[in-house]
Every structure is written in structure tokens, then in C-alpha cells.
Design a protein around this motif. Structure first.
Motif, PDB file in Angstrom:
ATOM      1  N   ALA A   1      99.331  57.382  69.701  1.00 48.84           N
ATOM      2  CA  ALA A   1      98.364  58.296  70.313  1.00 48.84           C
ATOM      3  C   ALA A   1      97.536  59.004  69.246  1.00 48.84           C
ATOM      4  O   ALA A   1      96.314  59.146  69.391  1.00 48.84           O
ATOM      5  CB  ALA A   1      99.084  59.314  71.183  1.00 48.84           C
ATOM      6  N   HIS A   2      98.186  59.426  68.168  1.00 46.07           N
ATOM      7  CA  HIS A   2      97.461  60.077  67.063  1.00 46.07           C
ATOM      8  C   HIS A   2      96.523  59.081  66.392  1.00 46.07           C
ATOM      9  O   HIS A   2      95.436  59.450  65.948  1.00 46.07           O
ATOM     10  CB  HIS A   2      98.438  60.650  66.040  1.00 46.07           C
ATOM     11  N   SER A   3      96.933  57.834  66.320  1.00 41.13           N
ATOM     12  CA  SER A   3      96.084  56.802  65.733  1.00 41.13           C
ATOM     13  C   SER A   3      94.819  56.625  66.557  1.00 41.13           C
ATOM     14  O   SER A   3      93.712  56.555  66.013  1.00 41.13           O
ATOM     15  CB  SER A   3      96.844  55.480  65.651  1.00 41.13           C
ATOM     16  N   LYS A   4      94.993  56.560  67.862  1.00 43.10           N
ATOM     17  CA  LYS A   4      93.849  56.372  68.757  1.00 43.10           C
ATOM     18  C   LYS A   4      92.916  57.576  68.721  1.00 43.10           C
ATOM     19  O   LYS A   4      91.688  57.432  68.777  1.00 43.10           O
ATOM     20  CB  LYS A   4      94.344  56.132  70.176  1.00 43.10           C
ATOM     21  N   ALA A   5      93.491  58.779  68.605  1.00 42.18           N
ATOM     22  CA  ALA A   5      92.693  60.009  68.566  1.00 42.18           C
ATOM     23  C   ALA A   5      92.126  60.292  67.175  1.00 42.18           C
ATOM     24  O   ALA A   5      91.360  61.236  67.005  1.00 42.18           O
ATOM     25  CB  ALA A   5      93.547  61.189  69.013  1.00 42.18           C
ATOM     26  N   ARG A   6      92.524  59.488  66.203  1.00 44.11           N
ATOM     27  CA  ARG A   6      92.090  59.649  64.803  1.00 44.11           C
ATOM     28  C   ARG A   6      92.420  61.035  64.246  1.00 44.11           C
ATOM     29  O   ARG A   6      91.608  61.672  63.560  1.00 44.11           O
ATOM     30  CB  ARG A   6      90.604  59.354  64.649  1.00 44.11           C
ATOM     31  N   THR A   7      93.609  61.497  64.530  1.00 42.12           N
ATOM     32  CA  THR A   7      94.081  62.784  64.023  1.00 42.12           C
ATOM     33  C   THR A   7      94.325  62.676  62.519  1.00 42.12           C
ATOM     34  O   THR A   7      94.866  61.669  62.065  1.00 42.12           O
ATOM     35  CB  THR A   7      95.410  63.160  64.721  1.00 42.12           C
ATOM     36  N   PRO A   8      93.946  63.687  61.728  1.00 44.11           N
ATOM     37  CA  PRO A   8      94.191  63.643  60.275  1.00 44.11           C
ATOM     38  C   PRO A   8      95.689  63.499  59.973  1.00 44.11           C
ATOM     39  O   PRO A   8      96.529  64.088  60.651  1.00 44.11           O
ATOM     40  CB  PRO A   8      93.669  64.992  59.782  1.00 44.11           C
ATOM     41  N   ILE A   9      95.993  62.707  58.959  1.00 46.41           N
ATOM     42  CA  ILE A   9      97.379  62.379  58.611  1.00 46.41           C
ATOM     43  C   ILE A   9      98.203  63.618  58.274  1.00 46.41           C
ATOM     44  O   ILE A   9      99.387  63.695  58.609  1.00 46.41           O
ATOM     45  CB  ILE A   9      97.433  61.334  57.473  1.00 46.41           C
ATOM     46  N   ALA A  10      97.591  64.618  57.652  1.00 42.52           N
ATOM     47  CA  ALA A  10      98.327  65.830  57.281  1.00 42.52           C
ATOM     48  C   ALA A  10      98.793  66.580  58.535  1.00 42.52           C
ATOM     49  O   ALA A  10      99.903  67.109  58.573  1.00 42.52           O
ATOM     50  CB  ALA A  10      97.455  66.736  56.424  1.00 42.52           C
ATOM     51  N   LYS A  11      97.949  66.609  59.534  1.00 42.62           N
ATOM     52  CA  LYS A  11      98.287  67.291  60.785  1.00 42.62           C
ATOM     53  C   LYS A  11      99.411  66.550  61.517  1.00 42.62           C
ATOM     54  O   LYS A  11     100.336  67.165  62.049  1.00 42.62           O
ATOM     55  CB  LYS A  11      97.039  67.359  61.669  1.00 42.62           C
TER      56      LYS A  11
ATOM     57  N   ARG B   1     102.373  56.587  57.044  1.00 40.20           N
ATOM     58  CA  ARG B   1     101.496  55.459  56.697  1.00 40.20           C
ATOM     59  C   ARG B   1     102.286  54.151  56.673  1.00 40.20           C
ATOM     60  O   ARG B   1     101.803  53.120  57.139  1.00 40.20           O
ATOM     61  CB  ARG B   1     100.852  55.688  55.333  1.00 40.20           C
ATOM     62  N   ALA B   2     103.501  54.210  56.126  1.00 38.93           N
ATOM     63  CA  ALA B   2     104.345  53.011  56.055  1.00 38.93           C
ATOM     64  C   ALA B   2     104.700  52.520  57.456  1.00 38.93           C
ATOM     65  O   ALA B   2     104.644  51.319  57.735  1.00 38.93           O
ATOM     66  CB  ALA B   2     105.609  53.308  55.259  1.00 38.93           C
ATOM     67  N   LYS B   3     105.042  53.434  58.349  1.00 41.21           N
ATOM     68  CA  LYS B   3     105.398  53.050  59.713  1.00 41.21           C
ATOM     69  C   LYS B   3     104.178  52.504  60.448  1.00 41.21           C
ATOM     70  O   LYS B   3     104.275  51.522  61.192  1.00 41.21           O
ATOM     71  CB  LYS B   3     105.997  54.237  60.463  1.00 41.21           C
ATOM     72  N   ALA B   4     103.030  53.131  60.261  1.00 40.77           N
ATOM     73  CA  ALA B   4     101.803  52.657  60.897  1.00 40.77           C
ATOM     74  C   ALA B   4     101.467  51.248  60.408  1.00 40.77           C
ATOM     75  O   ALA B   4     101.048  50.396  61.189  1.00 40.77           O
ATOM     76  CB  ALA B   4     100.654  53.617  60.601  1.00 40.77           C
ATOM     77  N   HIS B   5     101.684  51.004  59.133  1.00 39.11           N
ATOM     78  CA  HIS B   5     101.440  49.672  58.567  1.00 39.11           C
ATOM     79  C   HIS B   5     102.382  48.651  59.197  1.00 39.11           C
ATOM     80  O   HIS B   5     101.974  47.538  59.516  1.00 39.11           O
ATOM     81  CB  HIS B   5     101.609  49.700  57.045  1.00 39.11           C
ATOM     82  N   GLN B   6     103.646  49.028  59.373  1.00 42.45           N
ATOM     83  CA  GLN B   6     104.618  48.141  60.021  1.00 42.45           C
ATOM     84  C   GLN B   6     104.197  47.805  61.450  1.00 42.45           C
ATOM     85  O   GLN B   6     104.380  46.675  61.904  1.00 42.45           O
ATOM     86  CB  GLN B   6     105.995  48.810  60.088  1.00 42.45           C
ATOM     87  N   LEU B   7     103.657  48.798  62.143  1.00 44.65           N
ATOM     88  CA  LEU B   7     103.241  48.610  63.529  1.00 44.65           C
ATOM     89  C   LEU B   7     101.881  47.929  63.640  1.00 44.65           C
ATOM     90  O   LEU B   7     101.475  47.521  64.724  1.00 44.65           O
ATOM     91  CB  LEU B   7     103.195  49.956  64.253  1.00 44.65           C
ATOM     92  N   GLY B   8     101.170  47.850  62.515  1.00 43.81           N
ATOM     93  CA  GLY B   8      99.856  47.214  62.509  1.00 43.81           C
ATOM     94  C   GLY B   8      98.764  48.083  63.096  1.00 43.81           C
ATOM     95  O   GLY B   8      97.798  47.578  63.674  1.00 43.81           O
ATOM     96  N   ILE B   9      98.902  49.412  62.958  1.00 45.89           N
ATOM     97  CA  ILE B   9      97.882  50.335  63.464  1.00 45.89           C
ATOM     98  C   ILE B   9      97.306  51.136  62.312  1.00 45.89           C
ATOM     99  O   ILE B   9      97.963  51.342  61.298  1.00 45.89           O
ATOM    100  CB  ILE B   9      98.443  51.294  64.541  1.00 45.89           C
ATOM    101  N   GLY B  10      96.066  51.593  62.477  1.00 48.63           N
ATOM    102  CA  GLY B  10      95.449  52.445  61.478  1.00 48.63           C
ATOM    103  C   GLY B  10      95.882  53.880  61.701  1.00 48.63           C
ATOM    104  O   GLY B  10      96.325  54.244  62.788  1.00 48.63           O
ATOM    105  N   LEU B  11      95.744  54.691  60.683  1.00 49.45           N
ATOM    106  CA  LEU B  11      96.151  56.083  60.812  1.00 49.45           C
ATOM    107  C   LEU B  11      95.228  56.958  59.993  1.00 49.45           C
ATOM    108  O   LEU B  11      94.832  56.599  58.892  1.00 49.45           O
ATOM    109  CB  LEU B  11      97.591  56.237  60.332  1.00 49.45           C
TER     110      LEU B  11
END
Length: 64
Positions: free
Chosen positions: A25-35, A48-58
Motif C-alpha cells: 500500500a505504501h508502495s502504491k501511494a509512493r510514501t517516502p521510505i523514511a516515513k 528496500r530489501a523486502k520490496a526488492h524480494q517482492l518485486g515492488i518499488g518503494l
């Protein structure tokens, strides 16, 4: 003689299904990584590592 300091043992907390849904959901909303890191209580690198595993941008400034 001063008492020894206790060292904290680092443990890895597994990602629950709710954590993964929130990350997507944060990926889709483009929420800043620090938040996202503060709300999920994880480091930006771990997210970032988990997002990479899932194949989603963050993050807000990612390239597609």
C-alpha cells in the motif's frame, strides 16, 4: 569493578501478511521510505530489501 553492560541480541522479526499488505500500500501511494520505516519500525534498508524480494518499488522518487 564496574558492572558489565548487557549487549542486546538482535533478532530478525518476520514480515506478517499485514506487514506485506502495508508495504504494498505504501508502495502504491509512493510514501517516502523514511516515513514507512518509522511506522513499520524497521530500517529503510530492510524495507528496500523486502520490496526488492517482492518485486515492488518503494519510495517517492523511484524510477520505473
Amino acid at each position: 569493578m564496574p558492572a558489565k553492560k548487557k549487549t542486546k541480541i538482535q533478532t530478525r522479526e518476520r514480515y506478517s501478511r499485514d506487514d506485506i499488505k502495508a508495504l504494498k500500500a505504501h508502495s502504491k501511494a509512493r510514501t517516502p521510505i523514511a516515513k514507512v520505516a518509522k511506522t513499520m519500525k524497521r530500517t529503510p534498508a530492510a524495507l528496500r530489501a523486502k520490496a526488492h524480494q517482492l518485486g515492488i518499488g518503494l519510495g517517492e522518487a523511484r524510477r520505473i
